[in-house]
Motif scaffolding. Sequence first.
Motif, PDB file in Angstrom:
ATOM      1  N   GLY A   1      28.904  32.472  29.543  1.00  0.00           N
ATOM      2  CA  GLY A   1      27.523  32.325  30.000  1.00  0.00           C
ATOM      3  C   GLY A   1      27.388  31.226  31.046  1.00  0.00           C
ATOM      4  O   GLY A   1      26.650  31.386  32.033  1.00  0.00           O
ATOM      5  N   LEU A   2      28.099  30.124  30.875  1.00  0.00           N
ATOM      6  CA  LEU A   2      28.068  29.045  31.863  1.00  0.00           C
ATOM      7  C   LEU A   2      28.694  29.484  33.178  1.00  0.00           C
ATOM      8  O   LEU A   2      28.183  29.148  34.257  1.00  0.00           O
ATOM      9  N   TYR A   3      29.785  30.227  33.092  1.00  0.00           N
ATOM     10  CA  TYR A   3      30.399  30.736  34.320  1.00  0.00           C
ATOM     11  C   TYR A   3      29.467  31.718  35.037  1.00  0.00           C
ATOM     12  O   TYR A   3      29.389  31.734  36.271  1.00  0.00           O
ATOM     13  N   GLN A   4      28.744  32.548  34.260  1.00  0.00           N
ATOM     14  CA  GLN A   4      27.795  33.476  34.876  1.00  0.00           C
ATOM     15  C   GLN A   4      26.694  32.722  35.609  1.00  0.00           C
ATOM     16  O   GLN A   4      26.268  33.117  36.697  1.00  0.00           O
ATOM     17  N   GLU A   5      26.202  31.629  35.009  1.00  0.00           N
ATOM     18  CA  GLU A   5      25.162  30.838  35.662  1.00  0.00           C
ATOM     19  C   GLU A   5      25.690  30.154  36.919  1.00  0.00           C
ATOM     20  O   GLU A   5      24.985  30.089  37.932  1.00  0.00           O
ATOM     21  N   GLU A   6      26.921  29.656  36.857  1.00  0.00           N
ATOM     22  CA  GLU A   6      27.472  28.896  37.973  1.00  0.00           C
ATOM     23  C   GLU A   6      27.959  29.779  39.111  1.00  0.00           C
ATOM     24  O   GLU A   6      27.757  29.468  40.289  1.00  0.00           O
ATOM     25  N   ILE A   7      28.593  30.913  38.766  1.00  0.00           N
ATOM     26  CA  ILE A   7      29.192  31.779  39.779  1.00  0.00           C
ATOM     27  C   ILE A   7      28.305  32.974  40.078  1.00  0.00           C
ATOM     28  O   ILE A   7      28.136  33.362  41.235  1.00  0.00           O
ATOM     29  N   GLY A   8      27.727  33.579  39.032  1.00  0.00           N
ATOM     30  CA  GLY A   8      26.869  34.738  39.195  1.00  0.00           C
ATOM     31  C   GLY A   8      27.645  36.039  39.169  1.00  0.00           C
ATOM     32  O   GLY A   8      28.246  36.418  40.178  1.00  0.00           O
ATOM     33  N   PHE A   9      27.666  36.722  38.012  1.00  0.00           N
ATOM     34  CA  PHE A   9      28.304  38.028  37.913  1.00  0.00           C
ATOM     35  C   PHE A   9      27.732  38.758  36.714  1.00  0.00           C
ATOM     36  O   PHE A   9      27.069  38.171  35.851  1.00  0.00           O
ATOM     37  N   SER A  10      27.980  40.075  36.663  1.00  0.00           N
ATOM     38  CA  SER A  10      27.369  40.942  35.660  1.00  0.00           C
ATOM     39  C   SER A  10      28.168  40.930  34.357  1.00  0.00           C
ATOM     40  O   SER A  10      29.276  40.403  34.280  1.00  0.00           O
ATOM     41  N   GLU A  11      27.590  41.588  33.344  1.00  0.00           N
ATOM     42  CA  GLU A  11      28.288  41.703  32.067  1.00  0.00           C
ATOM     43  C   GLU A  11      29.539  42.567  32.197  1.00  0.00           C
ATOM     44  O   GLU A  11      30.535  42.339  31.509  1.00  0.00           O
ATOM     45  N   LEU A  12      29.503  43.569  33.071  1.00  0.00           N
ATOM     46  CA  LEU A  12      30.704  44.365  33.314  1.00  0.00           C
ATOM     47  C   LEU A  12      31.831  43.485  33.827  1.00  0.00           C
ATOM     48  O   LEU A  12      32.996  43.650  33.425  1.00  0.00           O
ATOM     49  N   THR A  13      31.502  42.521  34.709  1.00  0.00           N
ATOM     50  CA  THR A  13      32.529  41.613  35.224  1.00  0.00           C
ATOM     51  C   THR A  13      33.129  40.777  34.107  1.00  0.00           C
ATOM     52  O   THR A  13      34.337  40.503  34.094  1.00  0.00           O
ATOM     53  N   VAL A  14      32.295  40.381  33.133  1.00  0.00           N
ATOM     54  CA  VAL A  14      32.813  39.628  31.987  1.00  0.00           C
ATOM     55  C   VAL A  14      33.882  40.436  31.259  1.00  0.00           C
ATOM     56  O   VAL A  14      34.967  39.928  30.928  1.00  0.00           O
ATOM     57  N   THR A  15      33.596  41.723  31.020  1.00  0.00           N
ATOM     58  CA  THR A  15      34.561  42.547  30.293  1.00  0.00           C
ATOM     59  C   THR A  15      35.825  42.779  31.122  1.00  0.00           C
ATOM     60  O   THR A  15      36.921  42.851  30.572  1.00  0.00           O
ATOM     61  N   VAL A  16      35.674  42.880  32.439  1.00  0.00           N
ATOM     62  CA  VAL A  16      36.853  43.056  33.293  1.00  0.00           C
ATOM     63  C   VAL A  16      37.698  41.794  33.289  1.00  0.00           C
ATOM     64  O   VAL A  16      38.935  41.850  33.169  1.00  0.00           O
ATOM     65  N   VAL A  17      37.047  40.616  33.420  1.00  0.00           N
ATOM     66  CA  VAL A  17      37.781  39.346  33.368  1.00  0.00           C
ATOM     67  C   VAL A  17      38.510  39.228  32.036  1.00  0.00           C
ATOM     68  O   VAL A  17      39.681  38.815  31.979  1.00  0.00           O
ATOM     69  N   PHE A  18      37.840  39.601  30.964  1.00  0.00           N
ATOM     70  CA  PHE A  18      38.477  39.555  29.652  1.00  0.00           C
ATOM     71  C   PHE A  18      39.661  40.511  29.582  1.00  0.00           C
ATOM     72  O   PHE A  18      40.732  40.150  29.081  1.00  0.00           O
ATOM     73  N   ALA A  19      39.486  41.731  30.105  1.00  0.00           N
ATOM     74  CA  ALA A  19      40.539  42.736  30.008  1.00  0.00           C
ATOM     75  C   ALA A  19      41.747  42.389  30.861  1.00  0.00           C
ATOM     76  O   ALA A  19      42.860  42.826  30.558  1.00  0.00           O
ATOM     77  N   VAL A  20      41.556  41.617  31.932  1.00  0.00           N
ATOM     78  CA  VAL A  20      42.700  41.186  32.743  1.00  0.00           C
ATOM     79  C   VAL A  20      43.712  40.466  31.868  1.00  0.00           C
ATOM     80  O   VAL A  20      44.935  40.620  32.037  1.00  0.00           O
ATOM     81  N   TYR A  21      43.218  39.672  30.951  1.00  0.00           N
ATOM     82  CA  TYR A  21      44.106  38.990  30.000  1.00  0.00           C
ATOM     83  C   TYR A  21      44.930  39.995  29.203  1.00  0.00           C
ATOM     84  O   TYR A  21      46.150  39.855  29.066  1.00  0.00           O
ATOM     85  N   ALA A  22      44.258  41.026  28.688  1.00  0.00           N
ATOM     86  CA  ALA A  22      44.968  42.011  27.873  1.00  0.00           C
ATOM     87  C   ALA A  22      46.025  42.737  28.685  1.00  0.00           C
ATOM     88  O   ALA A  22      47.131  42.995  28.207  1.00  0.00           O
ATOM     89  N   PHE A  23      45.698  43.067  29.940  1.00  0.00           N
ATOM     90  CA  PHE A  23      46.679  43.761  30.771  1.00  0.00           C
ATOM     91  C   PHE A  23      47.854  42.848  31.107  1.00  0.00           C
ATOM     92  O   PHE A  23      48.991  43.307  31.264  1.00  0.00           O
TER      93      PHE A  23
END
Length: 400
Positions: A38-60
């Motif tokens: 949530g803090l990164y979203q406020e500071e950088i600005g991105f959607s919830e889909l981007t959150v899931t993609v950033v998270f999934a990059v770790y899994a990949f």
Amino acid sequence: MTDRRTARPAAGRFGYLVAAAAFAVCMMGTTLPTPLYGLYQEEIGFSELTVTVVFAVYAFGVIGVLLLVGNVSDTVGRRPVLLGALGFAACSAVVFLAADDVPLLCLGRLLSGFSAGLFTGAGTAYVLELAPPASRARAGFVATAANMGGLGCGALLSGLLAEYAPDPLVLPFVVHLVLLAVSFALTLRLPETVTGARPLRTARPVRPSLPPEVRGVFVPAGIAAFAGFSLLGVFTSVSPAFLATELDVHNHAVVGLIVFTAFFASTLGQLLVPRLGTARAIPLGCLVLIAGLALLAVSLARTTLPPMVLAALVGGAGQGMGLRGAVGEIAAASPAEHRGGALSMLFVVAYFGISIPVIGVGLLTGPIGLAQAGLVFSACMAALAAASGAYLLRRARAGT
């Protein structure tokens, strides 16, 4: 040459606990960002889909490492692989300290995935092999508890620091760097457990393969791991957004505590496995996981907090039962020289469970909303867990 799997005098009685502590510290880094999205979203600005993609990059990142070098510790030794994993974790923390855009967040997550991918299979095997004969049964629990406990403590630590300490996007990663440095120094002092380990420069990418002895138990173990990790993936990626937008919970410590609860419950679920037996623990874990998914669905449908907390407890316990049962079955069936690779293949399947369903939730959030996307996820994973449990019960009755 002495087989250090049975001798290991330099490790002492508690060497496997030292290895498990380093395992936990490495895994902490993979969930440190969870309460901070949530803090990164406020500071950088991105959607919830981007959150899931950033998270999934770790899994990949995890999956890529497990597929390419998942069994390298079987040839070059456990210790150099684990030291490399700690190095990748430190690089990830440094990138997060500098992160001011989405590509850097993705890079930090990718490096974190590399560290987890290297440590997961090799670290589990290392803890098992360092344990003295009297502690062999306990070592299986210690290894999986270090994995799950580290994941839970990462979210709890960053949530507490973000809420009650200064510099919420800096201090968690500084603390983690200090812990990594201590873990690196302690791991250096542990003995190697692979007999005839070759120099690290001889390592070559080799896709892990399953020895014939493992193939019969791998399918049920993999299905259980996939379903259980999918629930944990949702808790660590989109639950912060659901808590903030639907339940008006903006306390970072509370977010971290709920995520920690799921992983803590996983550890408690693992404690039940010795009494149940690893074979019975897998189907029973699937049934408990279904109950956790049902509670998650209630929380999403009624936008209320208590069922989500219960979902973390119940679903986490089911995941822990299934995971320890799966690790125990595969470790017991694997020849020692292939154990690291076989465990790595199990976690490949598990991390597909973290990535694919989470991205699906992110894609559905835009058109139907976060709560409805979570309900679709819960229904799909409950169906998968039910099918898995039925398959496992039929297999047990058939005696195969």
